[in-house]
Write an enzyme that holds these catalytic residues in place. Structure first.
Site: not given
Length: 306
Positions: A48, A53, A79, A166
């Site tokens: 998510k 991550k 980003k 996701d």
């Protein structure tokens, strides 16, 4: 009328049913066989948005480096902040660098798009198309093509793809075409586990035609793991690591450092040890998991509030 004329011109009576090789209804481009990553273990990290991550990926890369492995980390997010704790700064993206040379990739040198980070980890930010345009899968493909052209994968033991958010379209699933194992980062809450359930479905769809299999999940920034474990027990999945909600991990990202560069505080030492254990587990090889994702209604009933 136009559709009927088109069908007649092609000599068919009914429209074709779009059943792609990468899942029901998929119309993705299949991977070019020449773009296969060979000789390295390849891991793709999903979860998510905002779940950690990039923090997980960078510390995992550092842990592999501590084990003496030659590591390449590829950030797959517009980003482009996947690798900044390894390098201490934001890196330019592959897609931006290609724009500068009018997409003449032959003009690029490895140092134009690869930066060496902590522990010798090679860091690349693939980037992404401008908002609302293009496909993330194209960017991943161009990045792997550059790596192959410059033989940057020849001396690599581990490749880690850090993928945004996701899985909602085939472009974001493109790293699964290259990966041996997919790792899902989650927290001990409904939204994170709901996203994990969708990611499991995406990996299972890809595994029908690619070598990728699920390795397990990492419970991140969570004091407890009861909800994660309940979900895993229900669908046949496995938690392979637990990163508690240590403030030291948050501070390390603010300082643009991995945990392996931080002072030897008790929490940091414990977190480092868990990342090393995770790296050892992945390197040794995990059993290929094949969980059954839950329908939306069932996951609400399993984890929803009374």
């Amino acid at each position: 009328m136009r559709e009927a004329a088109g069908l007649e011109a092609r000599g068919v009576k009914t429209p074709p049913v779009l059943r792609g090789q990468d899942g029901e209804g998929s119309v993705q481009v299949h991977q070019d066989a020449t773009m296969k990553i060979e000789g390295a273990q390849v891991f793709s990290v999903y979860g998510k948005g905002g779940i950690g991550k990039s923090t997980t990926s960078s510390n995992l890369s550092a842990a592999f480096a501590k084990l003496g492995k030659r590591v390449l980390q590829i950030g797959c997010d517009p980003k482009h902040d996947s690798t900044f704790t390894l390098t201490g700064k934001l890196q330019p993206t592959v897609i931006d660098i290609l724009k500068e040379v009018d997409f003449h990739a032959e003009e690029l040198r490895p140092e134009d798009f690869v930066t060496e980070g902590w522990g010798g980890v090679q860091c690349i930010e693939a980037g992404g198309p401008p908002a609302g345009t293009g496909c993330g899968g194209y960017v991943v493909g161009q990045t792997v093509k550059l790596l192959k052209q410059h033989h940057l994968l020849d001396d690599t033991d581990v490749v880690i793809f850090d993928v945004l958010g996701d899985v909602v379209c085939g472009g974001f699933a493109a790293p699964l075409q290259h990966a041996d194992r997919a790792v899902i980062v989650t927290a001990n809450d409904f939204d994170s586990i709901y996203a994990m359930n969708r990611i499991i479905a995406a990996v299972q769809a890809k595994s029908a035609n690619y070598k990728v299999r699920l390795a397990g999940c990492v419970a991140n920034r969570s004091k407890a793991t009861d909800e994660v474990d309940r979900f895993c027990d229900t669908v046949g999945f496995k938690r392979i690591a637990h990163m508690p909600d240590f403030d030291a991990i948050r501070r390390s990202r603010l300082k643009k450092k991995t945990l392996f560069e931080m002072p030897d505080e008790d929490d940091i030492v414990l977190a480092r040890a868990e990342y090393i254990r995770l790296a050892e587990t992945l390197w040794a090889g995990t059993e290929p998991l094949a969980p059954e994702p839950l329908p939306d209604r069932d996951i609400f009933e399993l984890l929803g509030f009374d």
